[in-house]
Design a protein around this motif. Structure first.
Motif, PDB file in Angstrom:
ATOM      1  N   GLU A 120       0.813  -1.221   0.000  1.00 33.79           N
ATOM      2  CA  GLU A 120       0.000   0.000   0.000  1.00 33.79           C
ATOM      3  C   GLU A 120       0.842   1.265   0.000  1.00 33.79           C
ATOM      4  OE1 GLU A 120      -2.588  -0.655   3.307  1.00 33.79           O
ATOM      5  OE2 GLU A 120      -4.144  -1.610   2.064  1.00 33.79           O
ATOM      6  N   LYS A 121       2.129   1.141   0.221  1.00 34.92           N
ATOM      7  CA  LYS A 121       3.035   2.292   0.148  1.00 34.92           C
ATOM      8  C   LYS A 121       3.463   2.579  -1.298  1.00 34.92           C
ATOM      9  CE  LYS A 121       4.808   1.414   4.809  1.00 34.92           C
ATOM     10  NZ  LYS A 121       5.986   1.019   5.622  1.00 34.92           N
ATOM     11  N   LEU A 122       3.156   1.661  -2.207  1.00 37.70           N
ATOM     12  CA  LEU A 122       3.468   1.853  -3.625  1.00 37.70           C
ATOM     13  C   LEU A 122       2.309   2.558  -4.319  1.00 37.70           C
ATOM     14  CD1 LEU A 122       5.070  -1.648  -4.349  1.00 37.70           C
ATOM     15  CD2 LEU A 122       6.223   0.483  -3.713  1.00 37.70           C
ATOM     16  N   ASP A 123       2.366   2.651  -5.641  1.00 40.06           N
ATOM     17  CA  ASP A 123       1.378   3.436  -6.382  1.00 40.06           C
ATOM     18  C   ASP A 123       0.058   2.712  -6.616  1.00 40.06           C
ATOM     19  OD1 ASP A 123       3.161   5.522  -6.579  1.00 40.06           O
ATOM     20  OD2 ASP A 123       3.969   4.871  -8.518  1.00 40.06           O
ATOM     21  N   GLY A 124       0.056   1.376  -6.486  1.00 41.16           N
ATOM     22  CA  GLY A 124      -1.169   0.621  -6.747  1.00 41.16           C
ATOM     23  C   GLY A 124      -1.976   0.388  -5.483  1.00 41.16           C
ATOM     24  N   PHE A 125      -2.819  -0.650  -5.504  1.00 38.59           N
ATOM     25  CA  PHE A 125      -3.634  -0.950  -4.331  1.00 38.59           C
ATOM     26  C   PHE A 125      -4.038  -2.423  -4.339  1.00 38.59           C
ATOM     27  CE2 PHE A 125      -6.236   0.887  -7.696  1.00 38.59           C
ATOM     28  CZ  PHE A 125      -7.240  -0.054  -7.875  1.00 38.59           C
ATOM     29  N   VAL A 126      -4.291  -2.945  -3.139  1.00 38.05           N
ATOM     30  CA  VAL A 126      -4.705  -4.328  -2.958  1.00 38.05           C
ATOM     31  C   VAL A 126      -6.212  -4.434  -3.130  1.00 38.05           C
ATOM     32  CG1 VAL A 126      -4.882  -6.213  -1.271  1.00 38.05           C
ATOM     33  CG2 VAL A 126      -2.762  -4.878  -1.450  1.00 38.05           C
ATOM     34  N   VAL A 127      -6.666  -5.478  -3.832  1.00 42.00           N
ATOM     35  CA  VAL A 127      -8.093  -5.704  -4.068  1.00 42.00           C
ATOM     36  C   VAL A 127      -8.507  -7.004  -3.376  1.00 42.00           C
ATOM     37  CG1 VAL A 127      -9.875  -6.123  -5.805  1.00 42.00           C
ATOM     38  CG2 VAL A 127      -8.014  -4.500  -6.276  1.00 42.00           C
ATOM     39  N   PRO A 128      -9.362  -6.931  -2.355  1.00 43.37           N
ATOM     40  CA  PRO A 128      -9.861  -8.165  -1.732  1.00 43.37           C
ATOM     41  C   PRO A 128     -10.681  -8.969  -2.743  1.00 43.37           C
ATOM     42  CG  PRO A 128     -10.324  -6.230  -0.377  1.00 43.37           C
ATOM     43  CD  PRO A 128      -9.902  -5.725  -1.714  1.00 43.37           C
ATOM     44  N   PHE A 129     -10.620 -10.293  -2.643  1.00 46.28           N
ATOM     45  CA  PHE A 129     -11.398 -11.117  -3.577  1.00 46.28           C
ATOM     46  C   PHE A 129     -11.693 -12.464  -2.942  1.00 46.28           C
ATOM     47  CE2 PHE A 129      -7.221 -12.884  -4.219  1.00 46.28           C
ATOM     48  CZ  PHE A 129      -7.442 -14.209  -4.563  1.00 46.28           C
ATOM     49  N   ASP A 130     -12.710 -13.125  -3.506  1.00 40.76           N
ATOM     50  CA  ASP A 130     -13.018 -14.517  -3.200  1.00 40.76           C
ATOM     51  C   ASP A 130     -13.152 -15.269  -4.519  1.00 40.76           C
ATOM     52  OD1 ASP A 130     -13.243 -14.294  -0.331  1.00 40.76           O
ATOM     53  OD2 ASP A 130     -15.161 -13.290  -0.640  1.00 40.76           O
TER      54      ASP A 130
END
Length: 351
Positions: free
Chosen positions: A319-329
């Motif tokens: 999360e410190k980078l330019d993108g983002f984490v996407v939760p998924f199932d």
């Protein structure tokens, strides 16, 4: 009447690229993928204004056309127009005025099969509207022909079948455009462990897969031995991962995922770049064990395998980078659609 449909996007776990011609035509391809709870959506609304109205939120496109058999393929909302043209041509559906609206949970070029999944979603809406005789195989095959042949867009075959069938699938791509989909019955605890052990990270950059795929095609056509041998290993990875998932062997799953990525980087120059390598460096330093880019490469989504107890550390570092984490199932179902009738006396139907 209103018709709606949705089709799931997919993660390409192993074997991706072996479904692309001419490799699949010469050697045969094997792919293991799984659908997730991100979708491509379509709504068709019957109207009486004598117009075909197209609204694509992904393309930021809105336009109206007089009712016609053939919509212009001009690079704008081509997936919608191409699908409509083929449905009219093949099934002689009655020409009616309507509005079609589409949008996707993920951006184009994200590596989750967004374009192909959208074609399947649009097709499913027409199947519901006109009761067209298309099962999962027929719908996936038609979606492939629309995208790859009618619209001449580069790519493979796995995405259409993943969207149509849904779930974990081990797919065989044989000469003559023969496709065999083998659904895997994965135990619930194994799915839970995979979800607990995986992080899906969007780099923030979409990319066109055409250039990468075209280079892969040229490497096969010219007999580039390094590239072809790498693809053989990638294909073997689909076999190895199938057994790993069915047995719940997370160590083998982790190793195959990482090995597939290393081999994939041998397929074309633009598959990785400094931005992608930075993501891997950060993820591995914070606790990730392996990973790979989903799709052709160059950007989009990266899936990472982590020790569940260190997942929070990996997420915080990314999360410190330019993108983002996407939760998924992971999801079981493929494309489906339903009708909403205007009359209170008519029932909603769903398939």
């Amino acid at each position: 009447m209103i018709i709606r449909s949705k089709a799931p996007l997919r993660l390409g776990l192993a074997g991706g690229g072996s479904d692309v011609s001419p490799y699949s035509d010469i050697f045969g391809g094997l792919v293991l993928n799984a659908t997730i709870n991100l979708y491509a959506y379509t709504t068709i609304e019957e109207t009486d204004d004598g117009m075909i109205t197209i609204q694509s939120y992904d393309c930021d496109y809105f336009e109206k056309f007089p009712v016609t058999e053939t919509l212009p393929i001009d690079g704008k909302a081509s997936l919608i127009k191409g699908t409509y043209n083929r449905v009219v041509k093949d099934f002689k559906i009655p020409l009616k005025s309507f509005k079609i609206t589409t949008y996707n949970d993920a951006p184009a070029g994200s590596g989750l099969g967004t374009s192909s999944t959208m074609v399947v979603s649009i097709l499913k809406a027409f199947v519901e509207w006109h009761d067209l005789p298309l099962g999962n195989y027929e719908m996936a095959r038609l979606a492939y022909e629309i995208e790859r042949k009618d619209l001449n867009l580069s790519g493979g075959k796995q995405d259409q079948y993943a969207a149509a069938f849904g779930g974990f699938n081990y797919m065989e791509f044989l000469p003559g455009d023969v496709v065999i989909v083998n659904p895997l019955k994965v135990k619930r605890w194994i799915v839970d462990e995979l979800e607990a052990s995986m992080v899906l990270y969007f780099t923030g950059r979409s990319r066109s897969s055409a250039q990468i795929i075209d280079e892969q095609k040229r490497n096969t056509e010219t007999g580039n031995s390094k590239s072809i041998e790498a693809m053989h290993r990638i294909k073997q990875g689909a076999i190895d991962m199938k057994f790993a998932i069915l047995k719940g062997d997370m160590d083998v799953f982790c190793k195959v995922l990482g090995k597939n990525w290393e081999d994939k980087k041998q397929m074309a120059n633009a598959i990785t770049n400094s931005m992608i390598e930075q993501v891997f460096d950060v993820a591995l330093a914070s606790g990730a064990k392996s990973g790979k880019v989903s799709g052709a490469g160059g950007g989009g989504f990266i899936m990472l395998f982590v020790e569940p107890t260190r997942k929070k550390e990996v997420v915080e570092a990314l999360e410190k980078l330019d993108g983002f984490v996407v939760p998924f199932d992971f999801t079981d179902g493929g494309a489906h659609g339903w009708k909403i009738y205007n009359s209170e006396n008519e029932e909603l139907t769903k398939h």
